[in-house]
Design an enzyme around this catalytic site. Structure first.
Site, short mmCIF file in Angstrom:
data_model
loop_
_atom_site.label_atom_id
_atom_site.label_comp_id
_atom_site.label_asym_id
_atom_site.label_seq_id
_atom_site.Cartn_x
_atom_site.Cartn_y
_atom_site.Cartn_z
N GLU A 160 0.87 -1.17 0.00
CA GLU A 160 0.00 0.00 0.00
C GLU A 160 0.91 1.22 0.00
OE1 GLU A 160 -2.88 0.95 3.16
OE2 GLU A 160 -3.69 -1.04 2.72
N ASP A 185 -6.04 9.90 9.88
CA ASP A 185 -4.71 9.39 10.20
C ASP A 185 -4.20 9.88 11.54
OD1 ASP A 185 -3.99 7.73 7.97
OD2 ASP A 185 -4.07 9.55 6.76
#
Ligand SMILES: Cc1ncc(COP(=O)(O)O)c(C=O)c1O
Lengths: 266, 414
Positions: free
Chosen positions: A49, A60
């Protein structure tokens, strides 16, 4: 012909282990170094990824934010990120690469243009954190038409009805967010509970490859051996940060970490 | 793109939450879909529930203090020598700014849904101060996310939040201002949405937050309409409503009840923050033609680079220092119902000096932006034109900045 993502899962299933999926941020800490990291860890990881850094990320945690801000500060641009992937694919053509990012980056590039560049550079799948179902219906169809996996996300707050609809509209791979958390949070649910939810999703459609992410680290990974795949991100980003601040080589340290992660689930 | 008549603007979004088919929406992580849907259901039910409205009005009246004054600024009118200049003194509201309406409604909703904690973002510190007041009033725990730069420059409001028992969490990422505070607040909600309610401090964020906030601040124009009738016997023939625009909650609330009037009769003028004169890092996406992008869950005009990274802004006014703008205002701009322009830091300071010289009114740096444009335009307007400025915040919070920029004599202590 199976696409590289499905092939990767086929291979790991034959080996009776979950696929190891790593997350690193493109351009962290530089364009060149993030490419070197990808090359090094691809010896142990099954799917890579690649984070597309964004400066207002709403999902995040600190570790990934640090990596993303570092990459942006060092001047990484969308076209550099496509170049990183195409350079990587020159030597590792069969290793699947997935972009993970926020929709504004795609929106500014233009959906069609973005998909075209993904195909050209060898990106096999997309995770768009802030483009949930059903908002993603049109875009995910476009991706499918172009043989790019649009990876749907599921979370503990997803209702049963939604689970079914989303799974139905998903492609080969789906991503289960293990807990209510931003990336990098400590695992605050018991593995038992996470696995129960995982099974619920698998029961809806056993053919979909379902990976678990958020809170997966060297410490927790071995609890989840009986799954299709596991994503490790924040621990890797943290290792890059640690290496940089202690003036060590992140490429070596990160590949050591990923090799250890791989051993824990093999 | 068309603005419909007879339907509140907050209810003119489509099924997915887009105004005009392209502004707003819900660009959120999967985890937030459920809590957002829950909030939508709750709000859609309650917003036309008589008992709920009665409860809201009770707190608005007895606790916030309604109506806020509508006054003529006689000295300023004489000094400028054009249109009549009036002000809606929204800073009369409990706490000193319009942010109290949205904060109160969010706490009422949170309490009804059994949440124990409420979180919110703040720039100028008013949204945070008001949320801390309302949370205390309704027995909720409160956490406020605030950029480190804003904590430094808006100390009086930070002190107020702490006094009300709120946790003030400094945000050090990015520009350390409002944009980063909203991001951090949303991230915290992602991780705690099962126990915690979120209040977004302006008409920004995922569609439901835009709607709740616009619904709450509309109290301002509901009052003004009545006050105009009392004062003039009718809605005057030429009115111009000036309001500063950060996220857009005070301006939307100031205008909402007049939406269906022809703009020749009731014109809306939104004033964005131009930043320091000649600065490129303005906070005025509507004035300077920024492109559409996604910020904090909604599509809007937003300052960004070609790649889609959100750009840092710069303004003397923390409350306006935000790269994006409410989808409601994008919609009002594109349907041409409202007109948008900007004032620079220097112009806002000058307006503050002028207003405080002639009137017993101390608008904070945010409404000073609106005063600046209003004063300039009023000069050229006829005497029968009614210029009204929303004085939506009190300058007490800006005393540090004002003292530094203008000297001690512009700062009164209270
Ligand atoms: C007094 C005041 N006016 C205006 C604003 C700008 O926000 P909005 O455009 O949502 O009213 C703020 C924001 O903090 C504020 O405190």
């Amino acid at each position: 012909m199976l696409n590289p993502i499905s092939l990767a899962f086929k291979k790991t299933k034959k080996e009776m282990r979950p696929a190891l999926i790593t997350y690193t941020v493109a351009g962290d800490s530089s364009k060149k170094q993030s490419l070197e990291i990808l090359k090094a860890i691809s010896n142990y990881a099954d799917i890579l990824e690649v984070g597309v850094p964004h400066n207002t990320p709403v999902a995040d945690g600190g570790q990934i934010q640090t990596s993303a801000y570092r990459a942006i500060k060092n001047g990484i641009k969308m076209n550099d990120i496509f170049e990183i992937v195409s350079d990587f694919k020159k030597s590792k053509n069969s290793k699947p690469v997935i972009f993970m990012g926020y929709y504004n980056m795609i929106f500014q590039y233009g959906e069609n243009n973005f998909i075209k560049q993904c195909k050209k550079s060898g990106v096999n799948g997309l995770i768009v954190v802030d483009l949930p179902w059903p908002e993603n219906k049109v875009f995910s169809k476009k991706c499918k038409k172009n043989s790019i996996n649009f990876i749907q996300l599921l979370s503990p707050t997803t209702s049963n009805k939604r689970l079914k609809s989303i799974t139905k509209d998903s492609h080969d791979m789906i991503y289960y967010i293990s807990m209510l958390s931003t990336t990098g949070g400590k695992l605050k649910e018991s593995p038992k509970k996470i696995l129960a939810n995982y099974k619920k999703i698998k029961y809806i459609n056993p053919k979909k490859n379902c990976v678990i992410g958020f809170g997966i680290t060297e410490k927790t990974i071995s609890n989840f051996k009986n799954t299709d795949g596991l994503v490790v991100g924040s621990q890797i980003c943290k290792e890059i940060t640690r290496s940089l601040s202690s003036r060590q080589n992140p490429v070596i340290n990160v590949s050591k970490l990923v090799s250890k992660l791989r051993k824990k689930i093999s | 793109m068309k603005l419909k008549k007879g339907i509140p603007v907050i209810d003119q979004a489509d099924k997915l939450g887009f105004w005009g088919g392209k502004f707003g929406g819900n660009f959120v992580p999967e985890t937030l879909k459920k809590p957002i849907e829950d909030l939508e259901k709750q709000f859609n039910k309650l917003k036309s529930n008589k008992k709920f409205i009665k409860e809201r009005d009770k707190y608005f009246k007895n606790w916030i203090g309604t109506p806020t004054r509508f006054i003529k600024l006689n000295n300023l009118t004489r000094h400028v020598g054009g249109a009549q200049i009036w002000s809606k003194v929204v800073s009369d509201a409990n706490g000193g700014a319009h942010k109290i309406y949205n904060a109160t409604v969010h706490c009422l909703l949170a309490k009804r849904s059994g949440k124990k904690v409420i979180i919110g973002d703040t720039g100028a510190g008013y949204a945070g101060k008001m949320l801390s007041m309302a949370a205390k009033k309704f027995g909720l725990k409160c956490k406020i996310f605030m950029g480190a730069k804003d904590i430094y420059r808006q100390q009086p409001n930070v002190k107020a939040m702490k006094k009300n028992g709120a946790d003030v969490i400094p945000v050090y990422s990015g520009s350390q201002t409002l944009v980063d505070a909203v991001s951090e607040c949303m991230r915290y909600w992602v991780a705690n949405c099962d126990t915690t309610a979120m209040c977004v401090g302006s008409t920004v964020g995922p569609a439901i937050f835009v709607r709740i906030c616009g619904w709450s601040t509309s109290q301002i124009s509901r009052e003004l309409k009545v006050q105009l009738m009392n004062e003039f016997g009718d809605i005057p023939k030429k009115i111009k409503l000036y309001n500063c625009v950060g996220g857009g909650s005070s301006s939307f609330g100031f205008w909402n009840e007049f939406m269906d009037y022809d703009k020749k009769q009731v014109e809306f003028i939104g004033v964005e923050a131009g930043g320091p004169a000649k600065s490129k890092r303005h906070a005025a996406p509507l004035t300077y033609g920024s492109k559409i992008g996604i910020l904090h869950g909604a599509a809007q005009y937003v300052n960004q680079n070609n790649d889609g990274q959100i750009e840092e802004t710069e303004s003397i006014s923390a409350g306006l220092d935000y790269p994006g703008i409410s989808p409601l205002h994008c919609f009002l701009k594109d349907t041409k119902r409202a007109r948008y322009t900007a004032a620079s830091d220097e112009e806002a300071l000058k307006a503050y000096q002028t207003v405080t010289k002639y009137e017993n009114l101390r608008p904070s740096l945010e409404p000073s932006h609106a005063f600046s444009v209003a004063i300039k335009e009023a000069k050229r307007l006829s005497k029968d034109t009614i210029v009204i400025i929303n004085s939506c915040g009190d300058a007490y919070k800006d005393r540090g900045i004002l003292e530094k920029k203008l000297g001690k004599k512009y700062v009164k202590s209270n």
